[in-house]
Enzyme design. Structure first.
Site, PDB file in Angstrom:
ATOM      1  N   SER A   1       0.847  -1.196   0.000  1.00 22.56           N
ATOM      2  CA  SER A   1       0.000   0.000   0.000  1.00 22.56           C
ATOM      3  C   SER A   1       0.889   1.256   0.000  1.00 22.56           C
ATOM      4  CB  SER A   1      -0.883   0.017   1.247  1.00 22.56           C
ATOM      5  OG  SER A   1      -1.401   1.336   1.448  1.00 22.56           O
TER       6      SER A   1
ATOM      7  N   ASP B   1      -4.640   3.003  -2.642  1.00 28.19           N
ATOM      8  CA  ASP B   1      -5.807   3.231  -1.766  1.00 28.19           C
ATOM      9  C   ASP B   1      -6.510   4.537  -2.122  1.00 28.19           C
ATOM     10  OD1 ASP B   1      -4.081   1.649   0.887  1.00 28.19           O
ATOM     11  OD2 ASP B   1      -6.011   1.029   0.047  1.00 28.19           O
TER      12      ASP B   1
ATOM     13  N   HIS C   1      -7.701  -0.076  -5.024  1.00 25.76           N
ATOM     14  CA  HIS C   1      -8.723  -0.327  -3.994  1.00 25.76           C
ATOM     15  C   HIS C   1      -9.561   0.939  -3.866  1.00 25.76           C
ATOM     16  CE1 HIS C   1      -9.519  -1.023   0.602  1.00 25.76           C
ATOM     17  NE2 HIS C   1     -10.601  -1.125  -0.127  1.00 25.76           N
TER      18      HIS C   1
ATOM     19  N   GLY D   1     -10.032   3.284   5.690  1.00 25.60           N
ATOM     20  CA  GLY D   1      -9.929   4.737   5.888  1.00 25.60           C
ATOM     21  C   GLY D   1      -8.560   5.215   6.287  1.00 25.60           C
TER      22      GLY D   1
ATOM     23  N   ASP E   1      -6.310  -7.008   3.911  1.00 25.25           N
ATOM     24  CA  ASP E   1      -5.852  -5.624   3.851  1.00 25.25           C
ATOM     25  C   ASP E   1      -6.079  -4.913   5.179  1.00 25.25           C
ATOM     26  OD1 ASP E   1      -6.813  -2.799   1.703  1.00 25.25           O
ATOM     27  OD2 ASP E   1      -5.158  -3.098   3.101  1.00 25.25           O
TER      28      ASP E   1
END
Ligand code: DX5
Ligand code: ZN
Length: 224
Positions: A7, A34, A67, A146, A179
């Protein structure tokens, strides 16, 4: 074989280029992008992730694992198709009904891109079963979407097991991606539960040597 998708959410500002290059050399299997719109989740990383994706495409052939944590799924798909991702994953919870889910699956496929569906920790695993025959990957969120740097929610291990069992019983060929809070301590148990793609942000980005941590995550050796 277990794969690692790094990520890029919390990469240090100003060090993006250097970090992407180091991750390429360390042989991350994917860059995990992300995308957050500030509505589906509080943070807004939309433009930054678009920019980073465009840059990565210029310097690397490694695949993008996008994502989408957004409300307007269709618009985001159009925006991110432009960077030619390997897979686009959207959230089940962002869709108003089943027909929208099927429509989005078809739309991503019609654009020659693989499709994944992500589910939040509170969503029951059974809710995704009917869509599995039509998608390439199920992303099980092991933290609340988030932000990075959170601790894995251990109840999710059982959810991964149930998903793996269903996939095997139905003889489906689907990747299980996990994840959130994935590190050398949690990797072995999520792998044992059935995950074959591990997303890691903090665990990799803070490491001195990206290759060492990526290789260890794949092996899942518990060094603690
Ligand atoms: C959270 C993101 C995750 C997160 C992973 O909403 O979807 O990909 O960035 O970061 P770590 O590995 O730090 O939990
Ligand atoms: Zn993610």
């Amino acid at each position: 074989m277990v794969e690692v998708s790094t990520s890029i959410l919390n990469i240090e500002k100003g060090k993006e280029a250097d970090t992407f290059l180091k991750l390429e050399i360390a042989k991350t299997d994917y860059f995990h992008i992300d995308v957050m719109d500030g509505k589906f989740v509080e943070k807004n990383t939309y433009n930054k992730m678009l920019e980073n994706s465009e840059y990565i495409k210029r310097i690397s052939n490694l695949p993008l694992d996008v994502h989408l944590m957004v409300e307007d799924v269709k618009k985001s798909i159009d925006d991110f198709l432009a960077v030619n991702p390997n897979i686009i994953t959207f959230h089940l919870e962002a869709c108003k009904d089943k027909s929208e889910i099927y429509e989005i699956i078809q739309y991503i496929k019609n654009n020659n891109c693989k499709v994944g569906i992500a589910i939040k920790p509170d969503t029951n695993i059974e809710e995704i079963f009917e869509f599995l025959p039509y998608i390439h990957m199920c992303l099980v969120m092991t933290v609340e979407p988030g932000k990075g740097g959170q601790t894995l929610i251990t109840d999710m291990i059982n959810k991964i097991k149930m998903l793996k069992e269903h996939i095997d019983n139905e003889k489906l060929e689907i990747d299980i991606e996990v994840d959130g809070g994935i590190n050398l301590r949690t990797a072995p148990e999520v792998k044992k539960a059935g995950a074959n793609i591990l997303v890691a942000g903090t665990a990799i980005i803070v490491a001195k040597d990206f290759k060492v941590i990526i290789d260890e995550l794949k092996k899942g050796i518990n060094i603690f």
